[in-house]
Write a protein that holds these residues in place. Structure first.
Motif, PDB file in Angstrom:
ATOM      1  N   THR A  89      44.552 -24.669   0.176  1.00 39.77           N
ATOM      2  CA  THR A  89      45.134 -23.360   0.426  1.00 39.77           C
ATOM      3  C   THR A  89      44.040 -22.302   0.454  1.00 39.77           C
ATOM      4  N   ARG A  90      44.304 -21.229   1.158  1.00 40.91           N
ATOM      5  CA  ARG A  90      43.317 -20.146   1.232  1.00 40.91           C
ATOM      6  C   ARG A  90      44.008 -18.838   1.601  1.00 40.91           C
ATOM      7  N   SER A  91      43.339 -17.756   1.306  1.00 39.27           N
ATOM      8  CA  SER A  91      43.848 -16.441   1.664  1.00 39.27           C
ATOM      9  C   SER A  91      43.703 -16.221   3.169  1.00 39.27           C
ATOM     10  N   SER A  92      44.564 -15.373   3.727  1.00 39.41           N
ATOM     11  CA  SER A  92      44.508 -15.087   5.157  1.00 39.41           C
ATOM     12  C   SER A  92      43.319 -14.213   5.538  1.00 39.41           C
ATOM     13  N   ASN A  93      42.901 -13.336   4.624  1.00 39.02           N
ATOM     14  CA  ASN A  93      41.867 -12.379   5.005  1.00 39.02           C
ATOM     15  C   ASN A  93      40.842 -12.112   3.912  1.00 39.02           C
ATOM     16  N   SER A  94      40.730 -13.030   2.947  1.00 44.25           N
ATOM     17  CA  SER A  94      39.770 -12.848   1.870  1.00 44.25           C
ATOM     18  C   SER A  94      39.336 -14.199   1.346  1.00 44.25           C
ATOM     19  N   LEU A  95      38.110 -14.261   0.816  1.00 41.99           N
ATOM     20  CA  LEU A  95      37.640 -15.510   0.239  1.00 41.99           C
ATOM     21  C   LEU A  95      38.296 -15.782  -1.108  1.00 41.99           C
ATOM     22  N   VAL A  96      38.875 -14.731  -1.722  1.00 41.56           N
ATOM     23  CA  VAL A  96      39.602 -14.878  -2.981  1.00 41.56           C
ATOM     24  C   VAL A  96      41.046 -14.456  -2.744  1.00 41.56           C
ATOM     25  N   ASN A 106      51.684 -10.502   3.283  1.00 40.52           N
ATOM     26  CA  ASN A 106      50.683 -10.893   4.277  1.00 40.52           C
ATOM     27  C   ASN A 106      49.618  -9.804   4.395  1.00 40.52           C
ATOM     28  N   PRO A 107      48.582 -10.003   5.237  1.00 34.20           N
ATOM     29  CA  PRO A 107      47.503  -9.001   5.330  1.00 34.20           C
ATOM     30  C   PRO A 107      47.973  -7.610   5.736  1.00 34.20           C
ATOM     31  N   GLU A 108      49.149  -7.525   6.396  1.00 35.99           N
ATOM     32  CA  GLU A 108      49.670  -6.217   6.800  1.00 35.99           C
ATOM     33  C   GLU A 108      50.518  -5.574   5.700  1.00 35.99           C
ATOM     34  N   GLY A 109      50.690  -6.277   4.581  1.00 34.22           N
ATOM     35  CA  GLY A 109      51.470  -5.730   3.485  1.00 34.22           C
ATOM     36  C   GLY A 109      52.953  -6.035   3.554  1.00 34.22           C
ATOM     37  N   SER A 110      53.358  -6.871   4.513  1.00 31.39           N
ATOM     38  CA  SER A 110      54.771  -7.234   4.636  1.00 31.39           C
ATOM     39  C   SER A 110      55.092  -8.394   3.695  1.00 31.39           C
ATOM     40  N   PRO A 111      56.273  -8.394   3.080  1.00 31.06           N
ATOM     41  CA  PRO A 111      56.631  -9.457   2.138  1.00 31.06           C
ATOM     42  C   PRO A 111      56.700 -10.822   2.801  1.00 31.06           C
ATOM     43  N   CYS A 112      56.286 -11.849   2.075  1.00 33.07           N
ATOM     44  CA  CYS A 112      56.420 -13.237   2.508  1.00 33.07           C
ATOM     45  C   CYS A 112      57.500 -13.888   1.653  1.00 33.07           C
TER      46      CYS A 112
END
Length: 241
Positions: free
Chosen positions: A110-117, A124-130
């Motif tokens: 697993t990994r973040s969509s827009n960060s190494l941590v 999500n990266p746009e701030g919308s709920p998952c």
């Protein structure tokens, strides 16, 4: 000495991780989220159908509970260290296997969509709920719970029970966990630390920046608050659910 070269290094992958996502990436992620939620719903429904079919067809007792255990921050290197240490201090044979070795059937990356941590904040990266697994379970009528050895408002339990733009917003996570967000209450039981995020800042030991008494609000919403072992031992254990 010769220089070491990482043959697994992928410049495009690294650039993608460190750069802002484009429209196509955002669209792909939205589609992936929808597929994930669909898969969760289908899986939960399938589990229920199989359980009922097994019980009706063969008269066999079936399990009605799903327990997902998250060893936060625990990977293959940690498992190897634990195995080697236990083997060494107990003078066990070289081929010793742990209980986890016997039941492990796979692993996931697993990994973040827009960060190494990763942030573990269920957005999500746009701030919308998952969508979360607990929300999916609640949607089909299941009873849900979170049991942690950390603060209940910590990043990982928050990814199951809240939607915030930063894992540090634990005071917001606390209010969402008791049901103060659009979908309402999605966690029926919570065991863990983090009491200070539920206390108003006028109380000793509070971690909140405001005067909101989340514990009192939780009680009005139907939660029963326990803070001692004695109170825990007095819990009724004959519930049908």
């Amino acid at each position: 000495m010769g220089s070491y070269q990482n043959t697994n290094y992928d410049p495009e992958e690294t650039a993608g991780l460190l750069s802002s996502p484009g429209p196509e990436q955002r669209k792909a992620r939205r589609n992936l989220i929808l597929v994930f939620l669909g898969a969760v719903f289908i899986s939960l429904i399938a589990i229920g159908v199989i359980a009922v079919w097994t019980e009706v067809s063969y008269g066999l007792p079936t399990k009605r509970n799903v327990i997902l255990m998250i060893s936060d921050g625990f990977g293959p290197a940690s498992e190897t260290f634990a195995r080697d240490y236990y083997q060494y201090v107990n003078d066990l044979p070289y081929n010793y296997v742990t209980p986890l070795d016997k039941i492990l059937v796979g692993s996931s990356r697993t990994r973040s969509s827009n960060s190494l941590v990763t942030d573990s904040a269920a957005v999500n990266p746009e701030g919308s709920p998952c969508g979360t697994i607990l929300e999916a379970a609640k949607e089909i009528g299941m009873v849900t719970g979170l049991v942690v050895t950390s603060r209940i408002t910590h990043a990982t339990p928050a990814s199951f029970s809240a939607h915030v733009v930063s894992r540090n917003l634990e005071y917001n996570i606390a209010t969402q966990q008791i049901g103060d967000y659009p979908l309402g209450r999605n966690v029926d039981l919570m065991f863990g630390g983090g009491r200070c995020y539920f206390l108003p800042n006028s109380s000793e030991g509070s971690c909140r920046p405001d005067t909101r008494d989340v514990l009192s609000e939780a009680k009005k919403l139907g939660f029963h608050y326990l803070s001692t072992r004695e109170e825990f031992d007095k819990l009724e254990t004959n519930s049908q659910r």
